[in-house]
Design a protein around this motif. Structure first.
Motif, PDB file in Angstrom:
ATOM      1  N   MET A 127      48.335 -16.609  47.959  1.00  0.00           N
ATOM      2  CA  MET A 127      47.897 -15.426  48.635  1.00  0.00           C
ATOM      3  C   MET A 127      48.163 -14.221  47.730  1.00  0.00           C
ATOM      4  O   MET A 127      49.246 -14.069  47.191  1.00  0.00           O
ATOM      5  N   ASN A 128      47.161 -13.355  47.586  1.00  0.00           N
ATOM      6  CA  ASN A 128      47.249 -12.192  46.708  1.00  0.00           C
ATOM      7  C   ASN A 128      47.460 -10.941  47.552  1.00  0.00           C
ATOM      8  O   ASN A 128      46.545 -10.507  48.246  1.00  0.00           O
ATOM      9  N   LEU A 129      48.634 -10.356  47.513  1.00  0.00           N
ATOM     10  CA  LEU A 129      48.923  -9.150  48.289  1.00  0.00           C
ATOM     11  C   LEU A 129      48.934  -7.938  47.362  1.00  0.00           C
ATOM     12  O   LEU A 129      49.620  -7.917  46.356  1.00  0.00           O
ATOM     13  N   ARG A 130      48.162  -6.942  47.740  1.00  0.00           N
ATOM     14  CA  ARG A 130      48.118  -5.701  46.970  1.00  0.00           C
ATOM     15  C   ARG A 130      48.317  -4.529  47.919  1.00  0.00           C
ATOM     16  O   ARG A 130      47.899  -4.597  49.076  1.00  0.00           O
TER      17      ARG A 130
END
Length: 96
Positions: free
Chosen positions: A1-4
């Motif tokens: 999961m890519n959290l920005r």
């Protein structure tokens, strides 16, 4: 999961106080260079201030409101409209 982190609003070009045409050093297509903002109000256009412009062809100095910089012609050598008045900036002195 890519959290920005969320993108910041108001950080784009539109959020800047000066537009590119009013930035000192900007040269319009007619070779008129913005020297500085004078801070004086324009007598010809509501809510506009006067900028010091210089023709790079004949070195003539004159005033111009911010809206007209992009298409301005030199009043001395290109047949442009007369410039707006350039005023010396007020100096603060404690001994006047």
């Amino acid at each position: 999961m890519n959290l920005r982190p969320p993108a910041r609003r108001g950080s784009g070009i539109a959020a800047k106080a000066l537009s590119p045409t009013t930035t000192p050093g900007h040269t319009n297509p007619n070779k008129q260079v913005v020297i500085a903002a004078t801070g004086a109000p324009s007598p010809l256009r509501d809510r506009q201030s006067i900028y010091h412009l210089r023709c790079s062809l004949c070195r003539h100095d004159y005033g111009c409101n911010g809206m007209d910089i992009k298409a301005r012609l030199c009043p001395n050598c290109q047949g442009g409209q007369p410039g707006e008045p350039l005023r010396e900036p007020a100096t603060l002195s404690l001994f006047d």
